[in-house]
Design a protein around this motif. Structure first.
Motif, short mmCIF file in Angstrom:
data_model
loop_
_atom_site.label_atom_id
_atom_site.label_comp_id
_atom_site.label_asym_id
_atom_site.label_seq_id
_atom_site.Cartn_x
_atom_site.Cartn_y
_atom_site.Cartn_z
N UNK A 143 0.83 -1.20 0.00
CA UNK A 143 0.00 0.00 0.00
C UNK A 143 0.87 1.26 0.00
N UNK A 144 1.91 1.28 0.82
CA UNK A 144 2.81 2.43 0.86
C UNK A 144 3.54 2.61 -0.46
N UNK A 145 3.95 1.51 -1.03
CA UNK A 145 4.62 1.57 -2.33
C UNK A 145 3.68 2.11 -3.40
N UNK A 146 2.41 1.70 -3.37
CA UNK A 146 1.42 2.19 -4.32
C UNK A 146 1.19 3.70 -4.13
N UNK A 147 1.18 4.15 -2.86
CA UNK A 147 1.01 5.58 -2.57
C UNK A 147 2.17 6.39 -3.16
N UNK A 148 3.38 5.89 -3.00
CA UNK A 148 4.56 6.58 -3.54
C UNK A 148 4.48 6.63 -5.06
N UNK A 149 4.10 5.55 -5.68
CA UNK A 149 3.98 5.50 -7.14
C UNK A 149 2.92 6.48 -7.64
N UNK A 150 1.78 6.51 -6.95
CA UNK A 150 0.70 7.43 -7.34
C UNK A 150 1.16 8.88 -7.17
N UNK A 151 1.86 9.16 -6.09
CA UNK A 151 2.37 10.51 -5.84
C UNK A 151 3.32 10.95 -6.95
N UNK A 152 4.23 10.07 -7.34
CA UNK A 152 5.17 10.40 -8.41
C UNK A 152 4.44 10.60 -9.73
#
Length: 186
Positions: A109-118
């Motif tokens: 989930x955290x990795x997906x959040x970082x990807x979405x943010x980028x």
């Protein structure tokens, strides 16, 4: 921010020991170029470029104080210029709390959040580029519209003058001129 001026304009911003980025682009006017300079609080020149259409200045402040950013159009004072610039100070805060202090891997989930943010940052940059491009194209279209309108008005006036001249010329061909008798007196 967009801003118009004739000769020179300076901005004074406080800035303390943090990175700064100043991307700028000339949107309208002349040959789409301006001079740009940056000075630190002591008056020392950090950056100076001449006749740039777009540029980006990045720097990490060494001294705390008021920094001066100047855009100049002194080499072409007869044409108005509009310049877009985005004054960005400081590092981007971490997306997740305590992200920089972690020693374990990110969860899915955290990795997906970082990807979405980028991805969203990329979208924001693209939208800014498209808006600037649209503003340039809109200005160019408005200038073209003005020129076409003036040309059309001139052609219409010329057409009216020529048609009136032709009517008068044709009318003079068909009017009979009677000579007045010379020597007749009453």
């Amino acid at each position: 921010m967009g801003r118009e001026w004739l000769a020179s304009s300076s901005l004074h911003r406080p800035w303390a020991c943090s990175p700064v980025c100043l991307p700028s682009q000339v949107i309208t006017g002349g040959h789409y170029d301006v001079d740009c300079s940056v000075e630190d609080p002591s008056g020392r020149s950090l950056y100076k470029e001449a006749k740039k259409q777009y540029d980006s200045f990045s720097h990490r402040a060494e001294a705390k104080g008021i920094y001066t950013f100047c855009f100049s159009n002194e080499f072409s004072t007869f044409s108005h210029k509009t310049v877009y610039f985005d004054f960005q100070v400081g590092d981007e805060p971490p997306i997740l709390p305590n992200m920089s202090k972690r020693v374990t891997a990110l969860t899915q989930l955290e990795s997906a959040c970082v990807t979405i943010h980028e991805a969203l940052n990329t979208v924001i940059d693209s939208q800014t580029r498209y808006r600037l491009r649209e503003a340039q194209d809109r200005n160019r279209a408005d200038d073209l519209h003005d020129r076409v309108s003036y040309w059309s008005t001139g052609e219409t006036l010329l057409l009216l003058v020529v048609s009136m001249s032709q009517v008068m010329l044709l009318k003079s061909f068909f009017t009979e001129k009677r000579p007045s008798p010379v020597g007749l007196t009453t």
